[in-house]
Scaffold this active site. Structure first.
Site, short mmCIF file in Angstrom:
data_model
loop_
_atom_site.label_atom_id
_atom_site.label_comp_id
_atom_site.label_asym_id
_atom_site.label_seq_id
_atom_site.Cartn_x
_atom_site.Cartn_y
_atom_site.Cartn_z
N ASP A 86 0.86 -1.17 0.00
CA ASP A 86 0.00 0.00 0.00
C ASP A 86 0.91 1.24 0.00
O ASP A 86 1.45 1.62 1.04
CB ASP A 86 -0.90 -0.05 1.25
CG ASP A 86 -1.63 1.25 1.50
OD1 ASP A 86 -1.42 2.23 0.76
OD2 ASP A 86 -2.44 1.29 2.46
N LYS B 1 -2.99 11.98 -3.40
CA LYS B 1 -1.91 12.21 -2.43
C LYS B 1 -0.60 12.51 -3.16
O LYS B 1 0.45 12.65 -2.55
CB LYS B 1 -1.75 11.00 -1.52
CG LYS B 1 -2.99 10.77 -0.63
CD LYS B 1 -2.80 9.64 0.33
CE LYS B 1 -4.11 9.09 0.84
NZ LYS B 1 -4.57 9.72 2.09
N1 PMP Z 1 -3.64 3.46 2.77
C1 PMP Z 1 -3.00 4.47 3.36
C2 PMP Z 1 -1.68 4.21 4.03
C3 PMP Z 1 -3.55 5.75 3.33
O1 PMP Z 1 -2.90 6.75 3.92
C4 PMP Z 1 -4.79 5.97 2.68
C5 PMP Z 1 -5.42 7.34 2.63
N2 PMP Z 1 -5.56 7.97 3.88
C6 PMP Z 1 -5.42 4.89 2.08
C7 PMP Z 1 -4.81 3.65 2.14
C8 PMP Z 1 -6.71 5.02 1.35
O2 PMP Z 1 -6.56 5.86 0.26
P1 PMP Z 1 -7.84 6.40 -0.53
O3 PMP Z 1 -8.75 6.96 0.51
O4 PMP Z 1 -7.28 7.44 -1.43
O5 PMP Z 1 -8.44 5.25 -1.25
#
Ligand code: PMP
Length: 407
Positions: free
Chosen positions: A200, A226
């Site tokens: 991830d 991000k």
């Molecule tokens: N994994 C991690 C480590 C994250 O920081 C995030 C976003 N906060 C996510 C998964 C999920 O990402 P998204 O909400 O963009 O799908």
């Protein structure tokens, strides 16, 4: 100088130049989402102004133009993470959708007693889909604990790994603590047991150079928003042979080759995993974001971010009211802490009153909060456009908050 470079970079982000609660905005919630440079905003506008059409479907000029921009972005992503082939890049809505896709397509590959390993510092997006898969298949979900310094306990990981381990899914960088995980070692150890490894990368791609071939991970996921790109677009990278072996997830247009009322045959990669009209503007916006990142002086930016972390961590270490998590551990992007005896949300609200945006609460990592034995933390997270002045404004404001609450 690097200060001048950062100041110039900053001017590419129009949103940063505004007042919040009669203070200059200080945006330190970059781990939640980054701001967008003008070039990304322009690319999205320009697409809608000049090239909007559905992709891969028609033989008219606009559709060809949209398809070409859309596919160029895929190649930009491929190059950005050094994937071997562009077919290994699957568009998703974001990291969450990518992990859900994997948890669904792996369902047929698991049996009762098989094991899935995650870690104690995962985001809910890398916990809940695996719980759902475990429930469906009878597989067992195991969790790598943390060391006292809030890092992955690799020794414990080795004892969790068995020949029944089928999937290991780990964050590259923790969103709640900023800790960088030793994923190279995790991948090697997991592969020795024949497990597939999913990384991830949501919190990593904006801060760390990622080379999926060098890492040898089986899958790598991230979200465009991000990485200076728009929301609603993300990437699932997978090794070609694995993606070819796995069944599709959602059914619909684009993912098929032929359809009768009885059955369907599936399209080739990457389209097999891209049912329905994709987020075309999002993909093009993410392509522009990657252009933006490629144009950065990487060394300067990484050093700059590291100096912001160091300055802030040192300043916070000197405040006796503050407990820092993962103290003295090399971090990327974020610092997490609590003010002793105070609720994290109160701290964030008092900082907001001074124009400073930070995140408080559980950071979508409730199980980690119980490991840390706290109800939530305050998280400051930096990006390339944050200045040392902003870090100082934050530290001064926090000092003031702590004094007010102490009285
Ligand atoms: N994994 C991690 C480590 C994250 O920081 C995030 C976003 N906060 C996510 C998964 C999920 O990402 P998204 O909400 O963009 O799908």
């Amino acid at each position: 100088s690097s200060d001048l470079y950062i100041e110039q970079l900053r001017t590419q982000f129009p949103i940063l130049d505004q007042q919040v609660n009669e203070h200059q905005l200080v945006y330190l919630d970059n781990a939640a989402t980054t701001q967008k440079p003008q070039s990304v905003i322009d690319a999205i506008c320009h697409y809608y102004q000049t090239s909007n059409a559905n992709v891969h479907r028609a033989s008219h000029a606009l559709s060809n133009q949209a398809t070409s921009l859309f596919e160029q972005s895929r190649v930009k992503v491929q190059t950005f993470i050094n994937a071997q082939r562009s077919e290994e890049i699957i568009w998703t809505k974001g990291t969450t959708e990518g992990i859900n896709l994997l948890a669904n397509v792996f369902a047929d590959q698991l049996q009762a007693g098989d094991e899935i390993i995650i870690s104690a510092l995962e985001h809910h997006a890398n916990i809940v889909p695996w719980q759902m898969l475990a429930k469906k298949t009878g597989a067992v979900l195991k969790v790598i604990p943390l060391t006292e310094q809030h890092c992955l306990d690799l020794t414990a990981f080795q004892s969790l790994l068995t020949s029944n381990t089928k999937i290991v899914s780990i964050a590259h960088v923790s969103n709640a603590l900023g800790v960088i995980n030793p994923i190279k070692e995790v991948i090697e150890l997991a592969h020795q047991q024949g497990a597939k490894v999913i990384i991830d990368g949501a919190q990593a791609v904006a801060h760390i150079d990622v080379d999926v071939q060098q890492l040898d991970c089986d899958f790598y996921l991230f979200s465009g928003h991000k990485l200076f790109g728009p929301t609603g677009i993300g990437v699932l990278y997978g090794k070609l042979d694995l993606l070819n072996q796995l069944p599709p997830w959602q059914g619909g247009g684009e993912m098929i080759q032929t359809v009768t009322f009885e059955e369907a045959t599936y399209n080739q990669l990457p389209f097999k995993f891209e049912a329905g009209t994709p987020n075309i503007a999002g993909a093009i916006g993410l392509g522009a974001a990657i252009d933006f990142v490629n144009a950065l002086d990487t060394e300067c930016c990484q050093n700059h971010e590291q100096s912001l972390i160091e300055y802030t961590e040192n300043a916070l270490s000197e405040m006796s009211e503050i407990n820092l998590f993962a103290k003295d551990v090399t971090k990327s992007g974020a610092i997490s802490f609590i003010v002793k005896g105070e609720h994290s949300t109160d701290i964030a609200m008092l900082l907001n009153a001074q124009g400073i945006a930070v995140r408080s609460g559980t950071h979508c990592a409730m199980p980690l909060m119980s490991v840390l034995n706290c109800s939530g933390t305050v998280r400051v997270s930096f990006s390339v456009y944050n200045t040392l002045d902003e870090a100082k404004v934050f530290v001064d404001a926090l000092q003031k908050v702590v004094e007010i609450l102490g009285d």
